[in-house]
Design an enzyme around this catalytic site. Structure first.
Site, short mmCIF file in Angstrom:
data_model
loop_
_atom_site.label_atom_id
_atom_site.label_comp_id
_atom_site.label_asym_id
_atom_site.label_seq_id
_atom_site.Cartn_x
_atom_site.Cartn_y
_atom_site.Cartn_z
N LYS A 113 -2.67 -3.33 4.42
CA LYS A 113 -2.70 -4.20 3.25
C LYS A 113 -3.81 -5.25 3.33
CE LYS A 113 1.92 -3.40 1.56
NZ LYS A 113 2.43 -2.46 2.59
C1 LIG Z 1 2.89 -1.19 2.33
C2 LIG Z 1 2.90 -0.19 3.43
C3 LIG Z 1 3.01 1.20 3.18
C4 LIG Z 1 3.20 1.77 1.79
O1 LIG Z 1 2.06 1.63 0.99
P1 LIG Z 1 2.15 1.80 -0.61
O2 LIG Z 1 0.81 1.42 -1.10
O3 LIG Z 1 3.23 0.84 -1.06
O4 LIG Z 1 2.51 3.22 -0.89
C5 LIG Z 1 2.93 2.08 4.26
N1 LIG Z 1 2.79 1.63 5.52
C6 LIG Z 1 2.69 0.30 5.80
C7 LIG Z 1 2.57 -0.12 7.22
C8 LIG Z 1 2.74 -0.65 4.77
O5 LIG Z 1 2.65 -1.96 5.08
#
Ligand SMILES: *Cc1c(COP(=O)(O)O)cnc(C)c1O
Length: 468
Positions: A113
């Site tokens: 993120k």
């Molecule tokens: C947020 C997150 C996801 C999922 O991603 P999306 O964009 O919501 O599909 C997967 N793995 C981790 C470690 C995350 O923080």
């Protein structure tokens, strides 16, 4: 480039007009009127670019109301070796010939993120300064999103972050990562309740429209379009790193929750990146796997969401999924609005008996699902075979990716967090702690700064009033 709503109720709006917004005014999601097309000549030229210049080329096509020189400056300030560990930003490693890991988690909070959120911090600061405006970001988190948002917004002019988290319910590592921030514009609020209480408080405050307007309340949730565009870049970067020429195709396997990450892969493919398949990997909360297997999109009540060992994928519905469905139904906003009306009234829609179901394959989507036992087995197998430790979310992606692997097509598994963030499951799988990256060894010993609050929306309003 102008943006429209998936439900048809927003006049075409330039990028900076949608940047700070959540949902479109009609409850839909913003989408570009058309996808910018990348020619073979573009791909040949982009193959030689470093991450920053590649990001600039891609962003220029989606954010064309920001002057080029300013956009380039924002990109160069965001994607630094200091913030992401190397100038590659998202390096690719090879597990065995044809199977790769695309490392997206070398940013400040050790999860993918950061790639989007770090950009958002600089974009928000830039646009707010231009307008002489301020923004108070109110959010609820059970971990990854909140910390990525705080590390992106810390010290930014014109922005405050009020982040609600359930008191005592996050891992010690995640708690320390968030609550140790000492920046004056970051407010950690530990709510006496569970994550759903935090989310309800955010909803209640956002539904108070006069409070929301007066205090400039905004969000940074996963439906933000700029976050999605930021993620498009590493699909291109990963493709170039895994291939020798632009005739080759690759498959990406993506650990998925709110469908933001894999939707960025879909956008890259629609722009012309030679993507063969996009593997949507879910955990026990398999709303998306069910859809791609059966055509039935069935949201779960929050009481039915399982708490799993890949917690950042524990979702009841996939908030970005409407973007893909918009493309699937030929970009007809009436059809999209009708489907989400069915979701509101019946909790589901079913495309299995429609021609759209057959079209899923044309978009390259396939899916897979993992259990806790699968996750442990994958972590053990990857460690034993390749000497590499992967986190639980990444393990879900590897499992589904290997199931869908095709001879001759490179498979790129997206690493969405470092194992140090989810060490309890690593200990369960391997019997020992994963290594922590430099600078994180003593994070639990740092002094903390946070306030405790009852699960009461009025209390959070008074808290914000007192600090604005
Ligand atoms: C947020 C997150 C996801 C999922 O991603 P999306 O964009 O919501 O599909 C997967 N793995 C981790 C470690 C995350 O923080």
């Amino acid at each position: 480039m102008r943006y429209v709503s998936t439900r048809g109720g927003m006049p075409p709006t330039p990028f900076t007009g949608i940047l700070l917004e959540g949902l479109a005014p009609d409850g839909g999601l913003s989408m570009p009127e058309t996808y910018p097309q990348v020619s073979r000549a573009d791909l040949d030229a982009w193959r030689r670019l470093g991450y920053r210049d590649l990001a600039f080329e891609i962003f220029s096509r989606f954010m064309d109301d920001i002057p080029s020189a300013d956009l380039r400056d924002i990109v160069y300030r965001t994607y630094t070796a200091a913030a992401f560990g190397s100038d590659d930003i998202t390096p690719l490693s090879t597990l065995e010939p044809g199977v790769h890991l695309l490392h997206l988690s070398n940013g400040p909070t050790l999860a993918f993120k950061d790639v989007a959120m770090q950009l958002l911090g600089n974009l928000f600061e830039y646009v707010l300064a231009k307008r002489g405006d301020e923004l108070n970001i109110l959010g609820a988190t059970s971990g990854d999103t909140g910390s990525a948002a705080e590390y992106a917004m810390r010290g930014k002019q014109g922005v405050r972050v009020f982040m609600l988290s359930p008191d005592g319910k996050m891992s010690p590592f995640q708690t320390a990562q968030m609550y140790s921030l000492q920046d004056a514009n970051i407010f950690n609020i530990a709510v006496k309740g569970v994550f759903d209480d935090c989310q309800d408080m955010v909803k209640a405050v956002s539904n108070d429209l006069s409070f929301k307007a007066k205090y400039r309340i905004g969000t940074v949730n996963s439906i933000n379009w700029a976050r999605l565009v930021a993620q498009v870049v590493y699909y291109f970067k990963g493709y170039f790193a895994a291939t020798k020429g632009n005739d080759e195709q690759v498959t990406f396997s993506v650990p998925s929750g709110n469908f933001g990450n894999v939707c960025a892969g879909h956008v890259a493919r629609m722009m012309g990146l030679p993507v063969r398949r996009l593997v949507v990997a879910t955990n026990e909360n398999d709303v998306l796997d069910e859809f791609f297997r059966t055509g039935r999109y069935r949201v779960r009540p929050s009481s039915a969401v399982a708490q799993t060992s890949s917690p950042s994928m524990d979702i009841s519905k996939a908030s970005n999924f409407e973007r893909f469905v918009f493309d699937l139904v030929g970009r007809d906003p009436k059809i999209v609005a009708g489907l989400w009306k069915q979701v509101d009234t019946n909790g589901e829609f079913d495309l299995s008996a429609t021609p759209y179901f057959a079209r899923l394959a044309d978009f390259g989507f396939v899916s897979g699902r993992s259990s806790h036992a699968d996750r442990l087995a994958t972590i053990r197998r990857v460690h034993a075979t390749y000497g590499v430790i992967v986190d639980t979310h990444t393990a879900d992606g590897i499992k589904a990716g290997l199931e869908q692997r095709e001879a001759g097509i490179p498979l790129l598994c997206l690493e969405t967090a470092l194992p140090a963030k989810f060490s309890a499951t690593i200990v369960e799988a391997l019997g020992h702690e994963p290594a922590r990256p430099a600078g994180f060894d003593r994070i639990e010993a740092l002094p903390l700064r946070y306030d405790v609050m009852p699960a009461d929306a009025e209390a959070v309003k008074r808290y914000i009033e007192a600090r604005c």
